[in-house]
Write a protein that holds these residues in place. Sequence first.
Motif, PDB file in Angstrom:
ATOM      1  N   ARG A 120      39.090  34.524  52.724  1.00  0.00           N
ATOM      2  CA  ARG A 120      39.402  35.934  52.936  1.00  0.00           C
ATOM      3  C   ARG A 120      38.819  36.778  51.804  1.00  0.00           C
ATOM      4  O   ARG A 120      38.900  36.383  50.637  1.00  0.00           O
ATOM      5  CB  ARG A 120      40.920  36.152  53.000  1.00  0.00           C
ATOM      6  N   PRO A 121      38.266  37.935  52.141  1.00  0.00           N
ATOM      7  CA  PRO A 121      37.782  38.827  51.070  1.00  0.00           C
ATOM      8  C   PRO A 121      38.934  39.213  50.150  1.00  0.00           C
ATOM      9  O   PRO A 121      40.079  39.360  50.597  1.00  0.00           O
ATOM     10  CB  PRO A 121      37.258  40.045  51.837  1.00  0.00           C
ATOM     11  N   ASP A 122      38.649  39.376  48.874  1.00  0.00           N
ATOM     12  CA  ASP A 122      39.714  39.677  47.917  1.00  0.00           C
ATOM     13  C   ASP A 122      39.822  41.153  47.604  1.00  0.00           C
ATOM     14  O   ASP A 122      40.301  41.550  46.544  1.00  0.00           O
ATOM     15  CB  ASP A 122      39.528  38.862  46.634  1.00  0.00           C
ATOM     16  N   TRP A 123      39.381  42.012  48.547  1.00  0.00           N
ATOM     17  CA  TRP A 123      39.596  43.447  48.390  1.00  0.00           C
ATOM     18  C   TRP A 123      40.300  43.966  49.642  1.00  0.00           C
ATOM     19  O   TRP A 123      40.332  43.304  50.680  1.00  0.00           O
ATOM     20  CB  TRP A 123      38.283  44.192  48.140  1.00  0.00           C
ATOM     21  N   ALA A 124      40.890  45.140  49.530  1.00  0.00           N
ATOM     22  CA  ALA A 124      41.723  45.680  50.610  1.00  0.00           C
ATOM     23  C   ALA A 124      40.895  45.949  51.860  1.00  0.00           C
ATOM     24  O   ALA A 124      39.773  46.457  51.771  1.00  0.00           O
ATOM     25  CB  ALA A 124      42.409  46.955  50.153  1.00  0.00           C
ATOM     26  N   PRO A 125      41.431  45.615  53.039  1.00  0.00           N
ATOM     27  CA  PRO A 125      40.713  45.900  54.292  1.00  0.00           C
ATOM     28  C   PRO A 125      40.442  47.382  54.465  1.00  0.00           C
ATOM     29  O   PRO A 125      41.259  48.230  54.104  1.00  0.00           O
ATOM     30  CB  PRO A 125      41.671  45.393  55.371  1.00  0.00           C
ATOM     31  N   SER A 126      39.289  47.696  55.026  1.00  0.00           N
ATOM     32  CA  SER A 126      38.916  49.085  55.302  1.00  0.00           C
ATOM     33  C   SER A 126      37.988  49.101  56.506  1.00  0.00           C
ATOM     34  O   SER A 126      37.205  48.171  56.706  1.00  0.00           O
ATOM     35  CB  SER A 126      38.210  49.716  54.103  1.00  0.00           C
ATOM     36  N   LEU A 127      38.069  50.162  57.287  1.00  0.00           N
ATOM     37  CA  LEU A 127      37.138  50.329  58.396  1.00  0.00           C
ATOM     38  C   LEU A 127      35.729  50.637  57.907  1.00  0.00           C
ATOM     39  O   LEU A 127      34.756  50.418  58.628  1.00  0.00           O
ATOM     40  CB  LEU A 127      37.627  51.450  59.325  1.00  0.00           C
ATOM     41  N   ASP A 128      35.611  51.107  56.681  1.00  0.00           N
ATOM     42  CA  ASP A 128      34.308  51.469  56.114  1.00  0.00           C
ATOM     43  C   ASP A 128      33.717  50.279  55.363  1.00  0.00           C
ATOM     44  O   ASP A 128      34.262  49.866  54.336  1.00  0.00           O
ATOM     45  CB  ASP A 128      34.478  52.655  55.166  1.00  0.00           C
ATOM     46  N   PRO A 129      32.609  49.698  55.852  1.00  0.00           N
ATOM     47  CA  PRO A 129      32.003  48.552  55.161  1.00  0.00           C
ATOM     48  C   PRO A 129      31.556  48.854  53.736  1.00  0.00           C
ATOM     49  O   PRO A 129      31.334  47.928  52.949  1.00  0.00           O
ATOM     50  CB  PRO A 129      30.794  48.209  56.046  1.00  0.00           C
ATOM     51  N   PHE A 130      31.431  50.134  53.383  1.00  0.00           N
ATOM     52  CA  PHE A 130      31.000  50.486  52.035  1.00  0.00           C
ATOM     53  C   PHE A 130      32.151  50.466  51.027  1.00  0.00           C
ATOM     54  O   PHE A 130      31.913  50.557  49.816  1.00  0.00           O
ATOM     55  CB  PHE A 130      30.308  51.847  52.025  1.00  0.00           C
ATOM     56  N   VAL A 131      33.399  50.358  51.505  1.00  0.00           N
ATOM     57  CA  VAL A 131      34.540  50.240  50.601  1.00  0.00           C
ATOM     58  C   VAL A 131      34.666  48.760  50.249  1.00  0.00           C
ATOM     59  O   VAL A 131      35.486  48.035  50.792  1.00  0.00           O
ATOM     60  CB  VAL A 131      35.834  50.775  51.245  1.00  0.00           C
ATOM     61  N   SER A 132      33.813  48.320  49.368  1.00  0.00           N
ATOM     62  CA  SER A 132      33.689  46.908  49.041  1.00  0.00           C
ATOM     63  C   SER A 132      33.008  46.777  47.690  1.00  0.00           C
ATOM     64  O   SER A 132      32.140  47.580  47.350  1.00  0.00           O
ATOM     65  CB  SER A 132      32.850  46.208  50.125  1.00  0.00           C
ATOM     66  N   PRO A 133      33.387  45.755  46.909  1.00  0.00           N
ATOM     67  CA  PRO A 133      32.686  45.539  45.643  1.00  0.00           C
ATOM     68  C   PRO A 133      31.300  44.931  45.838  1.00  0.00           C
ATOM     69  O   PRO A 133      30.520  44.852  44.894  1.00  0.00           O
ATOM     70  CB  PRO A 133      33.615  44.568  44.906  1.00  0.00           C
ATOM     71  N   LEU A 134      30.995  44.519  47.064  1.00  0.00           N
ATOM     72  CA  LEU A 134      29.708  43.913  47.384  1.00  0.00           C
ATOM     73  C   LEU A 134      28.917  44.831  48.307  1.00  0.00           C
ATOM     74  O   LEU A 134      29.508  45.600  49.073  1.00  0.00           O
ATOM     75  CB  LEU A 134      29.916  42.557  48.069  1.00  0.00           C
ATOM     76  N   PRO A 135      27.600  44.758  48.291  1.00  0.00           N
ATOM     77  CA  PRO A 135      26.821  45.521  49.276  1.00  0.00           C
ATOM     78  C   PRO A 135      27.222  45.100  50.683  1.00  0.00           C
ATOM     79  O   PRO A 135      27.479  43.925  50.939  1.00  0.00           O
ATOM     80  CB  PRO A 135      25.375  45.122  48.965  1.00  0.00           C
ATOM     81  N   PRO A 136      27.318  46.035  51.621  1.00  0.00           N
ATOM     82  CA  PRO A 136      27.734  45.673  52.984  1.00  0.00           C
ATOM     83  C   PRO A 136      26.715  44.766  53.658  1.00  0.00           C
ATOM     84  O   PRO A 136      25.508  44.914  53.471  1.00  0.00           O
ATOM     85  CB  PRO A 136      27.843  47.021  53.697  1.00  0.00           C
TER      86      PRO A 136
END
Length: 202
Positions: free
Chosen positions: A139-155
């Motif tokens: 599982r990703p270790d950041w909060a779920p978001s509908l926006d793929p850009f809300v991520s510590p990694l490039p989408p």
Amino acid sequence: MLTIHTDSRGLALAVEGEWIAAAGPLEEVAAEHPRARVRTWPGIITAGFVNAHGTELLEEAYHPDPREADVLGTEPLTGDALTALDLDDARWGASARRGVQRMLAHGTVAAACELPLRNRAVRDAVRRTGLRAVGRLGRPDWAPSLDPFVSPLPPMTQSARERGSAARFAVFDVRDEAELAERGAGTCVATVVAGRLVFRRR
């Protein structure tokens, strides 16, 4: 019918069925397919994105119907709020359809999930919309978001934008990729999945 999608930069993709029949400058693609219908979009055409939280957003969250907004709000419900709803298959299916539509409205063409999807109503809703469910490890270790850009990694993206590749792409009303990264996927104006225009901002 063959359709040419073009953006503000003059990039064009000719779509026939589920595939990209041609890609390049609009003048060249239009000359190759002179009878095609042309759709002109503001902004830039990009590859479609993969949402890393497919399981969390589709099988572990309830997307309220707009008619429930006065009671449940508009944001996805999880945890105790989800458990309290005691959802049947019909409501799970409707929630998944709304969740998928919200993903499509963010340029998402695939969702990373723990496969197989456990909830049959969710599985059926995903299949009918054309959103691709792809496997993931952990599982990703950041909060779920509908926006793929809300991520510590490039989408992550799905599918190239070249002749012979699957027609799965999105259009964002921004000047370039840098502005897209800054403003996020809420700038999406159109999403194409399997050659079909599945989302268009009014």
